[in-house]
Enzyme design. Structure first.
Site, mmCIF file in Angstrom:
data_model
loop_
_atom_site.group_PDB
_atom_site.id
_atom_site.type_symbol
_atom_site.label_atom_id
_atom_site.label_comp_id
_atom_site.label_asym_id
_atom_site.label_seq_id
_atom_site.Cartn_x
_atom_site.Cartn_y
_atom_site.Cartn_z
ATOM 1 N N GLU A 28 -55.335 49.396 -66.459
ATOM 2 C CA GLU A 28 -56.284 50.062 -65.564
ATOM 3 C C GLU A 28 -55.944 51.545 -65.451
ATOM 4 O OE1 GLU A 28 -57.971 49.415 -61.044
ATOM 5 O OE2 GLU A 28 -55.799 49.455 -61.364
ATOM 6 N N TRP A 88 -62.386 44.828 -62.211
ATOM 7 C CA TRP A 88 -63.485 45.668 -61.750
ATOM 8 C C TRP A 88 -64.853 44.996 -61.909
ATOM 9 C CZ3 TRP A 88 -63.911 50.171 -59.103
ATOM 10 C CH2 TRP A 88 -62.738 50.899 -58.887
ATOM 11 N N TYR A 113 -62.906 56.866 -60.238
ATOM 12 C CA TYR A 113 -61.640 57.572 -60.458
ATOM 13 C C TYR A 113 -61.573 58.436 -61.710
ATOM 14 C CZ TYR A 113 -59.831 54.348 -56.896
ATOM 15 O OH TYR A 113 -59.628 53.644 -55.746
ATOM 16 N N CYS A 157 -59.950 54.382 -53.205
ATOM 17 C CA CYS A 157 -58.963 53.955 -52.199
ATOM 18 C C CYS A 157 -57.676 54.763 -52.371
ATOM 19 C CB CYS A 157 -58.693 52.457 -52.318
ATOM 20 S SG CYS A 157 -60.132 51.432 -51.922
ATOM 21 N N ARG A 194 -56.261 55.713 -48.735
ATOM 22 C CA ARG A 194 -57.000 55.680 -47.469
ATOM 23 C C ARG A 194 -57.204 54.259 -46.968
ATOM 24 N NH1 ARG A 194 -61.972 53.543 -47.898
ATOM 25 N NH2 ARG A 194 -62.765 53.383 -50.026
ATOM 26 N N ASP A 210 -55.673 47.072 -49.350
ATOM 27 C CA ASP A 210 -55.609 45.617 -49.289
ATOM 28 C C ASP A 210 -54.172 45.258 -49.676
ATOM 29 O OD1 ASP A 210 -55.612 42.904 -49.886
ATOM 30 O OD2 ASP A 210 -57.349 42.978 -51.209
#
Length: 298
Positions: A63, A85, A127, A179, A200, A203
């Site tokens: 990733e 994803w 991203y 995130c 930010r 999980d």
């Protein structure tokens, strides 16, 4: 000396015990704390690939390599057998077409059909796009990663060595807003590259373990390109949470004893940050507890 993983397990325990129970965007609900910090020493080659459950580290590194390509379509990930994803474009496809297609069938169509992949495999300006092709108000694009590596080589004492993905003008176009959104770098007098990652939203059970691993891999790559050595990874979480449907899994993980952390070694030095491949990464000594599964909240 406490095991480095203990701080993560203690954070999980605090969230379960003291977290504010909240209804969230997904409708699943979370227990949440705000503002937490973890530190991982990378200088001895150790990397924070968790041992209290198996983390599929190759998936996380693949990733990260995909982010570095600037890619925003899931097709290259699926070709690498990375499916983390798929949930978001699949949910959009089901919502907009009304077709109750299985994830496997959806992914098979992405791989087989160019037009379908272009329409339904796209995540928006997530991203990779922001890292490598941030567009400013004039329309000019900025490669934040290339700038970072060049600055580390030419001005390593700079306090401006960072990149981020929260592009306000494009957030609404993203399948999932970033995130892990800001990475800042620092070089100490020993030539060690330190990284602070601000996330930010975290999980803690499913996402954070991948973020630790991906960030550690990134530090190794960037350090090698800038002729530095890995130092410390500082992880800062904003809203750190455990989903309500993960509580039993988290309790099971907390009950396990951490095992020795593995080490990461890069097998070659590619010419540029763009040339790394998964085969360049060697992880040694990884003998974790068995995996613990949980459903992704979309």
């Amino acid at each position: 000396m406490p095991h480095p993983e203990r701080q993560y397990l203690d954070l999980l325990d605090r969230v379960l015990a003291k977290g504010d129970e909240r209804l969230d965007r997904t409708g699943v609900g979370t227990k949440s704390l705000f503002g937490e910090l973890l530190r991982f020493d990378l200088s001895g080659g150790q990397v924070p690939i968790l041992t209290t459950k198996r983390v599929y580290w190759k998936t996380s590194v693949k990733e990260m390599l995909w982010f570095l390509t600037g890619g925003t379509n899931i097709r290259p990930l699926l070709r690498e057998n990375v499916r983390i994803w798929s949930d978001w474009p699949l949910a959009r496809y089901r919502r907009e077409t009304g077709e109750d297609i299985s994830q496997q069938a959806f992914e098979d169509r992405i791989l087989a059909d160019d037009a379908f992949a272009a329409q339904w495999g796209e995540l928006g300006p997530v991203y990779g796009k922001q890292w490598r092709r941030w567009k400013d108000a004039s329309g000019a694009e900025h490669d934040q990663i290339a700038t970072l590596v060049e600055t580390l080589k030419t001005n390593p004492s700079s306090r401006r060595m960072l990149f981020h993905a929260w592009n306000v003008g494009e957030v609404e176009q993203m399948a999932l807003p970033p995130c892990h959104m800001v990475y800042q770098f620092h070089v100490n007098s020993r030539g060690e590259l330190n990284c602070l990652l601000f996330q930010r939203s975290a999980d803690l059970f499913l996402g954070a373990p991948f973020n630790f691993t991906g960030a550690a891999a990134l530090v190794h790559m960037v350090a090698q390109q800038a002729n530095l050595t890995p130092g410390t990874l500082v992880w800062v979480g904003g809203d750190v949470h455990v989903y309500l449907n993960h509580q039993e899994q988290v309790r099971a993980q907390i009950a396990r004893e951490p095992l020795p952390l593995p080490t990461l070694h890069l097998l070659r030095k590619p010419d540029t940050i763009d040339d790394y491949r998964i085969d360049d990464f060697e992880v040694s000594g990884y003998t974790p507890h068995p995996p613990i599964h949980g459903e992704v909240a979309v």
